[in-house]
Design a protein around this motif. Structure first.
Motif, short mmCIF file in Angstrom:
data_model
loop_
_atom_site.label_atom_id
_atom_site.label_comp_id
_atom_site.label_asym_id
_atom_site.label_seq_id
_atom_site.Cartn_x
_atom_site.Cartn_y
_atom_site.Cartn_z
N HIS A 13 107.85 113.76 18.27
CA HIS A 13 107.54 114.72 17.20
C HIS A 13 108.82 115.05 16.44
O HIS A 13 109.39 116.13 16.60
CB HIS A 13 106.90 115.98 17.79
N PRO A 14 109.29 114.11 15.62
CA PRO A 14 110.56 114.33 14.91
C PRO A 14 110.44 115.38 13.82
O PRO A 14 109.36 115.58 13.25
CB PRO A 14 110.85 112.95 14.31
N VAL A 15 111.56 116.01 13.53
CA VAL A 15 111.60 116.98 12.44
C VAL A 15 111.43 116.23 11.12
O VAL A 15 111.68 115.02 11.05
CB VAL A 15 112.91 117.79 12.44
N PRO A 16 111.02 116.91 10.06
CA PRO A 16 110.88 116.25 8.76
C PRO A 16 112.22 115.73 8.24
O PRO A 16 113.28 116.29 8.53
CB PRO A 16 110.35 117.37 7.85
N THR A 17 112.14 114.67 7.46
CA THR A 17 113.33 114.06 6.87
C THR A 17 114.15 115.07 6.08
O THR A 17 115.38 115.09 6.17
CB THR A 17 112.92 112.87 5.97
N ILE A 18 113.48 115.95 5.35
CA ILE A 18 114.20 116.91 4.52
C ILE A 18 115.08 117.83 5.36
O ILE A 18 116.14 118.28 4.91
CB ILE A 18 113.24 117.73 3.61
N ASP A 19 114.69 118.10 6.60
CA ASP A 19 115.51 118.93 7.48
C ASP A 19 116.84 118.24 7.79
O ASP A 19 117.89 118.89 7.89
CB ASP A 19 114.78 119.25 8.78
N ILE A 20 116.80 116.92 7.93
CA ILE A 20 118.03 116.16 8.19
C ILE A 20 118.88 116.10 6.92
O ILE A 20 120.10 116.27 6.97
CB ILE A 20 117.71 114.74 8.69
N ILE A 21 118.22 115.90 5.78
CA ILE A 21 118.95 115.86 4.50
C ILE A 21 119.65 117.19 4.26
O ILE A 21 120.86 117.24 3.99
CB ILE A 21 117.99 115.53 3.32
N ASP A 22 118.89 118.29 4.37
CA ASP A 22 119.46 119.61 4.10
C ASP A 22 120.45 120.06 5.17
O ASP A 22 121.46 120.68 4.87
CB ASP A 22 118.35 120.67 3.99
N GLY A 23 120.14 119.75 6.43
CA GLY A 23 120.93 120.28 7.53
C GLY A 23 122.14 119.45 7.91
O GLY A 23 123.10 119.99 8.48
N VAL A 24 122.11 118.15 7.63
CA VAL A 24 123.22 117.29 8.06
C VAL A 24 123.86 116.57 6.87
O VAL A 24 125.08 116.65 6.66
CB VAL A 24 122.76 116.26 9.12
N ILE A 25 123.05 115.85 6.10
CA ILE A 25 123.61 115.05 5.00
C ILE A 25 124.28 115.95 3.96
O ILE A 25 125.38 115.65 3.49
CB ILE A 25 122.52 114.17 4.34
N ALA A 26 123.64 117.08 3.61
CA ALA A 26 124.22 117.96 2.59
C ALA A 26 125.60 118.48 3.00
O ALA A 26 126.55 118.38 2.21
CB ALA A 26 123.26 119.11 2.28
N PRO A 27 125.78 119.02 4.22
CA PRO A 27 127.13 119.48 4.55
C PRO A 27 128.13 118.32 4.69
O PRO A 27 129.32 118.50 4.37
CB PRO A 27 126.96 120.24 5.87
N VAL A 28 127.68 117.17 5.15
CA VAL A 28 128.57 116.00 5.23
C VAL A 28 129.09 115.67 3.83
O VAL A 28 130.30 115.52 3.61
CB VAL A 28 127.86 114.78 5.86
N MET A 29 128.16 115.57 2.87
CA MET A 29 128.56 115.21 1.51
C MET A 29 129.41 116.30 0.87
O MET A 29 130.34 116.01 0.12
CB MET A 29 127.33 114.89 0.66
N PHE A 30 129.08 117.56 1.15
CA PHE A 30 129.88 118.65 0.60
C PHE A 30 131.32 118.53 1.07
O PHE A 30 132.26 118.66 0.27
CB PHE A 30 129.30 120.01 1.01
N ARG A 31 131.52 118.28 2.36
CA ARG A 31 132.88 118.15 2.89
C ARG A 31 133.61 116.99 2.21
O ARG A 31 134.78 117.10 1.85
CB ARG A 31 132.85 117.91 4.40
N ILE A 32 132.91 115.85 2.07
CA ILE A 32 133.56 114.67 1.50
C ILE A 32 133.89 114.87 0.02
O ILE A 32 135.01 114.62 -0.42
CB ILE A 32 132.67 113.42 1.68
#
Length: 194
Positions: free
Chosen positions: A152-171
């Motif tokens: 029962h994986p979390v929705p894709t948007i949760d990964i985008i908002d929760g992980v990808i967004a801060p990764v990209m912000f830092r970079i």
């Protein structure tokens, strides 16, 4: 000089791509950009030099891409295009963590940062949207696999908002490399069911 007939047809890749002569021109021009970057660095990237290396006219490049910035963004988007599906590590979390490790490594590398600069240097917001699409598609593959396994994986948007967004912000905005501990914390938080 790049021989257009030696370049694989990008139309054979998944997703919408131009076909026929248009695909061959795109492949030749993209290859010329990459070769010139390797040979002469960014200073060697001019439309006339790219056109000469690709065996096309400069007007072909201007007609298709408009300017050098949009061409560089288009090449960056193609380089971000996933070559293979994410690795199957046996669970949603393991698959996601393996993919995130590779993603962060690629985006924080010198070529990855150059690609991001090229994407951000254009006014064509559709290019940035394509990057989000590629990222979303990869996470969707991981989710579909997990669903097939009965997880029962979390929705894709949760990964985008929760992980990808801060990764990209830092970079992009902090000009920093996200440390593994931060990526791990963001991932643990994103994986919590809501």
């Amino acid at each position: 000089m790049t021989d257009v007939s030696d370049i694989p047809d990008p139309a054979s890749r998944p997703g919408p791509r131009p076909g026929g002569r248009s695909a061959r021109i795109q492949a030749a021009v993209h290859a010329a950009v990459r070769e010139l970057q390797d040979d002469a660095g960014r200073e060697g990237l001019t439309v006339p030099a790219i056109a000469s290396r690709a065996g096309v006219t400069a007007s072909t490049i201007y007609r298709r891409w408009g300017d050098l910035g949009r061409l560089l963004a288009d090449v960056a988007v193609e380089q971000l295009w996933p070559e293979t599906p994410p690795a199957d590590e046996g669970s949603f979390e393991a698959d996601l963590r393996a993919w995130l490790e590779q993603y962060v490594d690629e985006m924080t590398s010198v070529p990855g940062r150059a690609m991001l600069r090229d994407l951000l240097g254009t006014q064509d917001h559709a290019m940035a949207g394509k990057c989000l699409t590629f990222c979303t598609q990869q996470i969707d593959v991981i989710r579909e696999r997990a669903l097939d396994r009965g997880e029962h994986p979390v929705p894709t948007i949760d990964i985008i908002d929760g992980v990808i967004a801060p990764v990209m912000f830092r970079i992009v905005f902090a000009n920093a490399t996200p440390v593994p501990e931060d990526v791990d914390r963001w991932t643990r938080t994103a994986l919590q069911p809501r």
